[in-house]
Design an enzyme around this catalytic site. Structure first.
Site, PDB file in Angstrom:
ATOM      1  N   THR A 153       0.839  -1.195   0.000  1.00 42.19           N
ATOM      2  CA  THR A 153       0.000   0.000   0.000  1.00 42.19           C
ATOM      3  C   THR A 153       0.870   1.239   0.000  1.00 42.19           C
ATOM      4  OG1 THR A 153      -1.703  -1.111   1.252  1.00 42.19           O
ATOM      5  CG2 THR A 153      -1.772   1.273   1.289  1.00 42.19           C
ATOM      6  N   ARG A 185     -11.884  -9.840  -1.013  1.00 45.40           N
ATOM      7  CA  ARG A 185     -11.446  -9.314   0.295  1.00 45.40           C
ATOM      8  C   ARG A 185     -11.038  -7.838   0.158  1.00 45.40           C
ATOM      9  NH1 ARG A 185      -6.591  -6.644   2.053  1.00 45.40           N
ATOM     10  NH2 ARG A 185      -6.276  -7.055   4.249  1.00 45.40           N
ATOM     11  N   ASP A 188      -8.099  -2.371   5.034  1.00 45.30           N
ATOM     12  CA  ASP A 188      -8.326  -1.053   5.640  1.00 45.30           C
ATOM     13  C   ASP A 188      -8.179   0.116   4.657  1.00 45.30           C
ATOM     14  OD1 ASP A 188      -5.512  -1.805   5.496  1.00 45.30           O
ATOM     15  OD2 ASP A 188      -5.126   0.136   6.444  1.00 45.30           O
ATOM     16  N   THR A 208      -0.956   1.448   7.004  1.00 44.16           N
ATOM     17  CA  THR A 208      -0.565   0.422   6.041  1.00 44.16           C
ATOM     18  C   THR A 208      -0.175  -0.817   6.829  1.00 44.16           C
ATOM     19  OG1 THR A 208       0.971  -0.184   4.268  1.00 44.16           O
ATOM     20  CG2 THR A 208       1.790   1.361   5.889  1.00 44.16           C
TER      21      THR A 208
HETATM   22  N1  ASP Z   1      -3.321  -2.465   4.314  1.00 48.01           N
HETATM   23  C1  ASP Z   1      -3.342  -3.224   3.083  1.00 48.01           C
HETATM   24  C2  ASP Z   1      -4.475  -4.186   3.118  1.00 48.01           C
HETATM   25  O1  ASP Z   1      -4.652  -4.837   4.130  1.00 48.01           O
HETATM   26  C3  ASP Z   1      -2.067  -3.941   2.778  1.00 48.01           C
HETATM   27  C4  ASP Z   1      -0.772  -3.180   2.989  1.00 48.01           C
HETATM   28  O2  ASP Z   1      -0.750  -2.085   3.515  1.00 48.01           O
HETATM   29  O3  ASP Z   1       0.289  -3.682   2.620  1.00 48.01           O
HETATM   30  O4  ASP Z   1      -5.131  -4.358   2.121  1.00 48.01           O
END
Ligand code: ASP
Length: 295
Positions: A153, A185, A188, A208
């Protein structure tokens, strides 16, 4: 004065440089942040987000994005969008062109196409090869490896203080979500309050990492409320992360990160696990920082 924070080392550098270039061409804060995230999404050499990133367990890329304008708490988001990038621009269109906050899946894709976004194949030979490797089970730990090595992210928060001294804050994120996630799915990142939050009266925050845990904690909203209660940005992030570590048993399985920017320019970040590298840009002066997990 304009201050930007951007998550993670490689994609963060691409994002912060693109955002600052946009500013040099006269972009406002929302546009700077959109351009910064769009540059990360469209760079196929970054496996982090967008084009050429790591897909779900069916081998499809489903992208999420959100943006929030702290001036009036307006926001826009999209989730589970296939074959469209940059989705941050679609999230911005949801914010500016509709009365809604979020559009999902095929209907978000349809809205994007109706608004001039040209569909593209997001899978590159490199990410297909990674998917095939995962599918063959050659590296059972690949999920964790992915989180630790090439984060999924890019989240940006920005503050602009005008000549009148009034602060303006924006927060945004774009992601392909966790690698090999269950189809459909959503984590956040596109959820206002979980992955991002911005309020001109207080500050902004972005998250993240392990999305399910960050969402349960409403990590970004909690961090902004902590600053409203008088905490520094660092204290605000640490309180959120400590609360997660105390209440949520899975919150240290993978990094759960929150970063915050208070309306006076104060900066903070904290993580439940590992190191959190991020970039700061203050009027074009770019600095790299790393925060270690709380103990
Ligand atoms: N927060 C992101 C998610 O759960 C993944 C990430 O930040 O790497 O979709």
């Amino acid at each position: 004065m304009t201050t930007l924070l951007v998550t993670w080392k490689e994609p963060g550098q691409v994002g912060i440089e693109a955002a600052w270039n946009a500013r040099k061409n006269g972009a406002d804060l929302v546009t700077m942040i959109e351009k910064g995230l769009a540059a990360c999404e469209m760079d196929p050499s970054l496996m982090a987000i967008g084009l050429g990133s790591l897909p779900n367990s069916d081998g499809d890329l489903e992208l999420d994005a959100a943006i929030m304008d702290g001036r009036d708490l307006n926001c826009g988001a999209v989730c589970s969008v296939r074959g469209i990038a940059p989705v941050i621009s679609v999230a911005r269109m949801v914010m500016e062109k509709t009365p809604h906050v979020m559009l999902a899946g095929d209907q978000a894709r349809r809205f994007a196409i109706e608004n001039g976004v040209v569909p593209i194949n997001l899978m590159t030979p490199e990410c297909i090869a990674k998917y095939d490797e995962w599918k063959r089970g050659e590296d059972e730990k690949f999920f964790v490896h992915t989180m630790n090595e090439s984060h999924d992210t890019v989240t940006m928060v920005g503050l602009e203080t005008g000549p009148d001294g009034k602060p303006h804050l924006v927060a945004a994120s774009a992601t392909s979500g966790l690698a090999w996630k269950m189809p459909g799915r959503v984590g956040d990142s596109p959820i206002v309050g979980a992955g991002i939050y911005a309020d001109d009266e207080i500050g902004a925050a972005g998250a993240t990492g392990l999305g399910e845990e960050l969402w349960k904690a409403c990590a970004s909203y909690r961090s902004v409320r902590n600053m409203e209660a008088g905490m520094t940005a660092q204290e605000a992030c640490e309180e959120t992360v400590r609360h997660m570590m105390r209440r949520q048993t899975n919150s240290t399985d993978l990094p759960c990160v929150v970063m915050a920017l208070r309306k006076d320019g104060d900066i903070g970040a904290a993580t439940t696990k590992g190191e959190f590298p991020f970039w700061i840009c203050r009027d074009g002066d770019i600095e790299f920082r790393e925060h270690l997990a709380l103990t």
